[in-house]
Design an enzyme around this catalytic site. Structure first.
Site, PDB file in Angstrom:
ATOM      1  CD  GLU A  46     -29.206  -6.633 -87.109  1.00  0.00           C
ATOM      2  OE1 GLU A  46     -28.957  -5.623 -87.778  1.00  0.00           O
ATOM      3  OE2 GLU A  46     -30.154  -7.405 -87.351  1.00  0.00           O
ATOM      4  CE  LYS A 118     -28.480  -4.721 -91.893  1.00  0.00           C
ATOM      5  NZ  LYS A 118     -29.525  -4.650 -90.832  1.00  0.00           N
ATOM      6  CB  CYS A 150     -29.991  -8.478 -90.316  1.00  0.00           C
ATOM      7  SG  CYS A 150     -31.759  -8.630 -89.956  1.00  0.00           S
TER       8      CYS A 150
END
Length: 276
Positions: A46, A118, A150
């Site tokens: 990321e 995301k 993440c």
């Protein structure tokens, strides 16, 4: 070497900073290293291209996917004839105050094949990032890939959908996990997702070390097989480098045949009607 029913992949660990050119040079070096090892896919962490000192810095450098930053990485994929997983790109949002945290998959011709924005955002991130809404999957030389990013890792229902509704084989989890939460939860959560879904988790790619005076990431990249075994890891969690592993499709089939949880799993309607 990879066998007839396996494909070689690599995962990168790095410490991105607030300099686009420096980060690109690091990524270029890691691409060359992975290519020389015969890998078909290299997964970056990321915020691979940039980590700002302040949130406003990330918004300032955010670009559309056809901008020069992403086009540079498209060139890397094309020149190396390798698929690239670029998780956590600062994509320009619909207004000047927000961006999208976008996981971009490039094929070996340098084409953008998939974009996942995301879905799960932390409290801090939600102030300047627009959450995505769509699950993504794509077939590739490395099997069926399902990108996440993440903080998504903490929400197992997402990975259940990827496995049982979208037939995932390989889960991609680029990250920049904080030091405190990683020490407690990083490896446990990743191995749990692999075991629960009987998938490879190959892109637990990690930002590592201090990016600036305020931001530090834990590192410790991991590649995990469908039995939950760690099959790829660097000797330490802070250095810049790549770990390599082979995605063995026969292992996926074997684990799923010996423990057929897809057949044993109860549908959502069962739990809605079940009495306590």
């Amino acid at each position: 070497m990879a066998g007839a029913h396996s494909v070689r992949v690599a995962v990168a660990q790095m410490t991105s900073i607030n300099d686009l050119a420096t980060n690109f040079a690091t990524c270029s070096r890691l691409v060359k290293e992975a290519a020389s090892a015969g890998t078909k896919l290299l997964c970056f962490p990321e915020n691979f291209s940039y980590v700002g000192d302040k949130d406003a810095d990330n918004i300032k450098i955010a670009e559309p996917l056809d901008g020069p930053i992403m086009q540079g990485y498209c060139s890397l994929a094309r020149e190396s004839s390798m698929w690239l997983s670029l998780g956590g790109f600062q994509e320009k949002g619909s207004d000047d105050a927000h961006l999208c945290n976008t996981h971009v998959l490039l094929d070996d011709a340098g084409n953008i094949r998939s974009t996942y924005r995301k879905i799960h955002l932390s409290y801090k991130e939600s102030s300047f990032t627009k959450a995505g809404k769509d699950i993504v999957e794509i077939d590739s030389p490395v099997g069926r890939l399902d990108p996440t990013v993440c903080y998504d890792l903490r929400f197992p229902e997402l990975y259940q959908q990827l496995r049982f509704q979208h037939e995932a084989q390989v889960l991609l989890v680029p990250s920049a996990f904080s030091k405190v939460t990683s020490q407690a939860h990083w490896e446990i959560l990743l191995r749990a997702r692999a075991i629960e879904t009987q998938c490879f988790v190959i892109a637990a790619a990690a930002q590592a070390g201090k990016h600036n005076d305020k931001t530090e990431s834990y590192g410790d990249l991991l590649i995990i097989d469908p039995w939950g075994t760690v099959v790829g890891r660097l000797p330490d969690r802070l250095s810049t480098g790549i770990a390599i592993a082979d995605i063995d499709f026969s292992l996926i089939d074997s684990v799923r045949a010996k423990m057929p949880i897809a057949k044993h799993r109860k549908p959502i309607d069962f739990w809605k009607s079940a009495s306590l």
